[in-house]
Design a protein around this motif. Sequence first.
Motif, PDB file in Angstrom:
ATOM      1  N   UNK A 171      52.490  32.301  24.786  1.00 51.20           N
ATOM      2  CA  UNK A 171      51.411  33.120  25.341  1.00 51.20           C
ATOM      3  C   UNK A 171      50.086  32.360  25.344  1.00 51.20           C
ATOM      4  N   UNK A 172      49.851  31.531  24.328  1.00 49.79           N
ATOM      5  CA  UNK A 172      48.640  30.708  24.303  1.00 49.79           C
ATOM      6  C   UNK A 172      48.688  29.643  25.395  1.00 49.79           C
ATOM      7  N   UNK A 173      49.862  29.090  25.647  1.00 53.72           N
ATOM      8  CA  UNK A 173      49.993  28.072  26.690  1.00 53.72           C
ATOM      9  C   UNK A 173      49.760  28.670  28.074  1.00 53.72           C
ATOM     10  N   UNK A 174      50.202  29.910  28.250  1.00 53.38           N
ATOM     11  CA  UNK A 174      50.012  30.570  29.535  1.00 53.38           C
ATOM     12  C   UNK A 174      48.556  30.987  29.721  1.00 53.38           C
ATOM     13  N   UNK A 186      56.920  31.129  18.209  1.00 55.78           N
ATOM     14  CA  UNK A 186      57.255  30.576  19.536  1.00 55.78           C
ATOM     15  C   UNK A 186      56.602  31.410  20.628  1.00 55.78           C
ATOM     16  N   UNK A 187      56.711  32.748  20.491  1.00 57.37           N
ATOM     17  CA  UNK A 187      56.142  33.640  21.502  1.00 57.37           C
ATOM     18  C   UNK A 187      54.627  33.480  21.551  1.00 57.37           C
ATOM     19  N   UNK A 188      54.004  33.375  20.372  1.00 56.05           N
ATOM     20  CA  UNK A 188      52.549  33.205  20.325  1.00 56.05           C
ATOM     21  C   UNK A 188      52.133  31.898  20.993  1.00 56.05           C
TER      22      UNK A 188
END
Length: 70
Positions: free
Chosen positions: A63-66, A58-60
């Motif tokens: 961070x990719x979406x941001x 989820x965190x990855x």
Amino acid sequence: MMLILAILAVLSIHDVRKFIKAKESFRVIATYTFIAVLSLILGFLISIGKRPSSPAEWIQKILQAIGVIK
């Protein structure tokens, strides 16, 4: 499956009634409901053979979406 959901709903309603009679705070009831629903979802995913994604995934994805990770 529907029988299990019905039994779980009856037990949850019974527990919530106990919380209300004992005048527990809203946070206790909300936490209980959150944990019960989360357990139900995880149990359902495991029973159909789908592995729930981990918090690291989820965190990855976040961070990719941001745009921090490419």
